[in-house]
Design an enzyme around this catalytic site. Structure first.
Site, PDB file in Angstrom:
ATOM      1  N   GLY A   1       0.804  -1.214   0.000  1.00  0.00           N
ATOM      2  CA  GLY A   1       0.000   0.000   0.000  1.00  0.00           C
ATOM      3  C   GLY A   1       0.842   1.271   0.000  1.00  0.00           C
ATOM      4  O   GLY A   1       0.309   2.373  -0.006  1.00  0.00           O
TER       5      GLY A   1
ATOM      6  N   ASP B   1       8.896 -13.394   3.241  1.00  0.00           N
ATOM      7  CA  ASP B   1       8.207 -12.093   3.104  1.00  0.00           C
ATOM      8  C   ASP B   1       7.115 -12.232   2.031  1.00  0.00           C
ATOM      9  O   ASP B   1       6.735 -11.266   1.386  1.00  0.00           O
ATOM     10  CB  ASP B   1       9.187 -10.972   2.740  1.00  0.00           C
ATOM     11  CG  ASP B   1       8.660  -9.583   3.097  1.00  0.00           C
ATOM     12  OD1 ASP B   1       7.695  -9.496   3.882  1.00  0.00           O
ATOM     13  OD2 ASP B   1       9.206  -8.603   2.585  1.00  0.00           O
TER      14      ASP B   1
ATOM     15  N   SER C   1       4.228  -6.576  -0.523  1.00  0.00           N
ATOM     16  CA  SER C   1       4.637  -5.792  -1.682  1.00  0.00           C
ATOM     17  C   SER C   1       6.139  -5.632  -1.624  1.00  0.00           C
ATOM     18  O   SER C   1       6.752  -5.752  -0.571  1.00  0.00           O
ATOM     19  CB  SER C   1       3.991  -4.413  -1.654  1.00  0.00           C
ATOM     20  OG  SER C   1       4.624  -3.615  -0.675  1.00  0.00           O
TER      21      SER C   1
HETATM   22 ZN    ZN Z   1       9.053  -6.372   6.577  1.00  0.00          ZN
END
Ligand code: ZN
Length: 400
Positions: free
Chosen positions: A75, A291, A295
């Site tokens: 975001g 991860d 993003s």
């Molecule tokens: Zn992180």
């Protein structure tokens, strides 16, 4: 476990990396558990069972991915850059059987309740899931109003994270704010028999791990209470994390952060592991997470977002392969970094090893290092390299 699958599965003649090397043996899965390991095992007579010959294949424990943005992340480039929720087959086909969900930069439009619901949904679909309470900022969002209480009373919450440090997206907390949060997580973990870990996102900020040293300087909160992650994002941070790990801390390398995925200053994850080992970090202090589904914002020198991508969990298996093939690390050592080491630091007692009584989370790879088969708690999820169990909405979209 799916009603359409057999209760007993016998895996024959596989080279077992448990992650210690067990040589060629058979594995008997009964329901969701590993019931037996040995030579010339037989399926119990008169019961529903299936036998699979795995000659020329290697069996590994399912990977434990300690840092996944299950409901999406990101975001940073505006609302249109919020990443979507993860789906079941993307996880299983990456070799991940246990995952720990977290929020990220955005603890405002994304909520702990949504993350908990998503973790429960993925568990219903067959995976093993846990979550961290919190997001980048301190004070950090929780469900009950307290990190400590969340950890104690909500089964799936095993720690707090991902809390940001040395990052322009952090809330710029003081040493004492970090310290208080760490104390909450630690005592919450003690009272509930959980890890109470603080999953600490480290950014590119000039201070690196300086505050982590300050927080732990008086020895009341041990270094091992933290899981500093993304430590391979630049050379200076990697060196700092190596020093930290030699003093008893953990270092979590992010498989999704590498020059090949657009992080130009990053150290390739497999090379970062090799460097840590060469510098004398004990193998047990190193973990790797993806991860995944977060993003991957790309910033210019002034901190402006100039692009965005979505991280894949598939990088974990690729980096394990490269640890072995490019860096000369033994398969047993490489696998330990994504299985038993993670289970140990997160106190996941039935995870991360192929042992009798452990959950039947099992991967099969071939000589070319391709992922062929996956079982999650005894359920066959990936067969001959293709997913055979799909998430709720994946199934409906593929049927339409
Ligand atoms: Zn992180």
């Amino acid at each position: 476990m799916s009603k359409t699958q057999p209760f007993f599965t016998l895996l024959r003649n596989a080279a077992i990396i448990a992650p210690n090397e067990l040589g060629k043996q058979d594995i008997l899965i009964a329901g969701s558990k590993i019931a037996a390991i040995g030579k010339n095992l037989e399926l119990p007579q008169g019961y529903d069972g299936k036998e699979i010959n795995l000659t020329d294949h290697t069996v590994l424990p399912g990977f434990i991915d300690s840092h996944v943005h299950m409901i999406g992340g990101g975001g940073e480039g505006g609302y249109a850059t919020r990443t979507p929720e993860i789906v079941l087959s993307k996880v299983t086909t990456s070799g991940v059987t246990t995952l720990i969900g977290c929020l990220g930069t955005d603890g405002t439009t994304r909520h702990m309740e949504s993350l908990l619901a998503k973790a429960r949904g993925l568990e219903e679909e067959g995976l093993s899931t846990y979550i961290y309470t919190g997001a980048y900022e301190i004070p950090t969002p929780t469900i009950t109003g307290s990190v400590r209480k969340d950890i104690i009373i909500i089964d799936k919450i095993i720690g707090t994270g991902e809390i940001a440090m040395s990052d322009h997206r952090s809330a710029q907390p003081t040493k004492s704010e970090y310290q208080k949060l760490a104390a909450e997580a630690r005592v919450g973990g003690m009272l509930s028999g959980k890890a109470g870990i603080i999953d600490m996102h480290l950014g590119d900020g000039a201070d690196g791990m300086k505050l982590l040293y300050e927080i732990t300087a008086n020895g009341e909160i041990p270094k091992a209470q933290f899981l500093p992650t993304h430590v391979n994002r630049n050379a200076k941070l990697l060196d700092e994390s190596i020093a930290w790990a030699k003093q008893g801390g953990m270092m979590d390398i992010t498989s999704g952060v590498s020059p090949a995925s657009g992080s130009s200053k990053a150290i390739k994850p497999s090379a970062a592991v090799k460097k840590a080992l060469v510098k004398g970090v004990p193998l047990t202090q190193i973990t790797m997470s993806s991860d995944g589904n977060g993003s991957m914002p790309i910033f210019d020198e002034k901190g402006n977002t100039i692009g965005v991508g979505v991280a894949s969990q598939a990088s974990m298996l690729e980096e394990v392969r490269d640890m072995v093939q490019a860096e000369g690390i033994s398969l047993s050592d490489a696998v330990q970094i994504v299985t038993s080491n993670v289970a140990h630091v997160l106190k996941l007692r039935h995870k991360g090893t192929i042992t009798i009584g452990a959950d039947a989370d099992i991967l099969v790879i071939n000589k070319e290092f391709h992922l062929k088969e996956v079982w999650c708690k005894g359920q066959h999820m990936v067969e001959n390299g293709k997913p055979i169990v799909f998430g709720t909405f994946e199934a409906s979209s593929s049927n339409s």
